[in-house]
Scaffold this motif. Structure first.
Motif, PDB file in Angstrom:
ATOM      1  N   ARG A 123       0.833  -1.207   0.000  1.00 22.64           N
ATOM      2  CA  ARG A 123       0.000   0.000   0.000  1.00 22.64           C
ATOM      3  C   ARG A 123       0.869   1.259   0.000  1.00 22.64           C
ATOM      4  O   ARG A 123       0.597   2.227  -0.715  1.00 22.64           O
ATOM      5  CB  ARG A 123      -0.967  -0.022   1.180  1.00 22.64           C
ATOM      6  N   LEU A 126       2.430   1.753  -3.451  1.00 24.74           N
ATOM      7  CA  LEU A 126       1.442   2.301  -4.378  1.00 24.74           C
ATOM      8  C   LEU A 126       1.248   3.799  -4.150  1.00 24.74           C
ATOM      9  O   LEU A 126       1.221   4.583  -5.098  1.00 24.74           O
ATOM     10  CB  LEU A 126       0.109   1.567  -4.240  1.00 24.74           C
ATOM     11  N   ARG A 127       1.108   4.196  -2.890  1.00 26.54           N
ATOM     12  CA  ARG A 127       0.922   5.622  -2.582  1.00 26.54           C
ATOM     13  C   ARG A 127       2.115   6.456  -3.037  1.00 26.54           C
ATOM     14  O   ARG A 127       1.964   7.601  -3.461  1.00 26.54           O
ATOM     15  CB  ARG A 127       0.675   5.825  -1.087  1.00 26.54           C
ATOM     16  N   VAL A 158      -7.100   3.662  -5.019  1.00 29.71           N
ATOM     17  CA  VAL A 158      -5.948   3.443  -5.898  1.00 29.71           C
ATOM     18  C   VAL A 158      -6.476   2.863  -7.207  1.00 29.71           C
ATOM     19  O   VAL A 158      -7.088   1.795  -7.214  1.00 29.71           O
ATOM     20  CB  VAL A 158      -4.942   2.453  -5.268  1.00 29.71           C
ATOM     21  N   PRO A 179      -0.286   0.235 -11.766  1.00 32.18           N
ATOM     22  CA  PRO A 179      -0.957   1.498 -11.454  1.00 32.18           C
ATOM     23  C   PRO A 179      -1.507   2.117 -12.734  1.00 32.18           C
ATOM     24  O   PRO A 179      -0.825   2.121 -13.770  1.00 32.18           O
ATOM     25  CB  PRO A 179       0.148   2.363 -10.849  1.00 32.18           C
TER      26      PRO A 179
END
Length: 182
Positions: A123, A126-127, A158, A179
């Motif tokens: 997580r 991804l951020r 996301v 992404p």
């Protein structure tokens, strides 16, 4: 440029915790081939402290098991602000400005950097825009229990795009996401 690729065994209800309790009835040659293919381009592992401590306690004592020699000899990058040292063979702590260090690492020569077992780290990656690929082996089971879900309710949205999908005879879906581009 190296890529960071995350791999998870995941249930239909999003549980990634303790796959040893629900995953093995679905493991077959197709899944073994998929897992092996995921390691084919990899020359390093990225992990959080908890997974590192679990694997560092297990793999050195089980080098004779399948993947044992690979796990022990492969380069390991450990994201942790609390560990003081990483004694397992070929391990290196990554702390301080982790995003910069991983960005710099991705720019070096080498194979892909694989990671699994740490939903918190995925997580965060991804951020930060550092995760290049999210590979999920989605199992046809609702585990029900387990607190560790890949994306708990309090996580920000996301956007991901599906890159590939395959259905195994066992009903497991082999899904690859990246992404979404803005």
């Amino acid at each position: 440029m190296r890529k960071i690729k995350s791999n998870f065994f995941i249930s239909l209800d999003g549980v990634v915790e303790s796959p040893d309790k629900w995953h093995f009835p679905y493991f077959d040659d197709e899944m073994g081939a998929a897992v092996g293919a995921g390691f084919a381009t990899t020359d390093a592992l990225l992990m959080g402290r908890v997974l590192y401590e679990e694997w560092a306690a297990y793999w050195p004592e089980h080098a004779d098991e399948p993947f044992g020699d690979v796990m022990n000899s492969m380069k390991k990058y450990v994201v942790s602000s609390s560990l003081q040292s990483a004694e397992w063979e070929n391990s290196e702590l990554v702390n301080g400005d982790v995003a910069k260090k991983l960005t710099d690492l991705k720019a070096t020569d080498g194979g892909d950097i694989a990671m699994s077992g740490s939903a918190t780290t995925v997580r965060w990656l991804l951020r930060e825009g550092l995760l290049d690929e999210l590979n999920l082996l989605l199992h046809p089971i609702a585990v029900g229990s387990g607190l560790a879900r890949l994306f708990p309710p309090d996580e920000p949205t996301v956007a991901l795009e599906l890159r590939s999908s395959e259905t195994f005879k066992s009903g497991v879906l082999n899904l690859t996401y990246a992404p979404a581009k803005d």
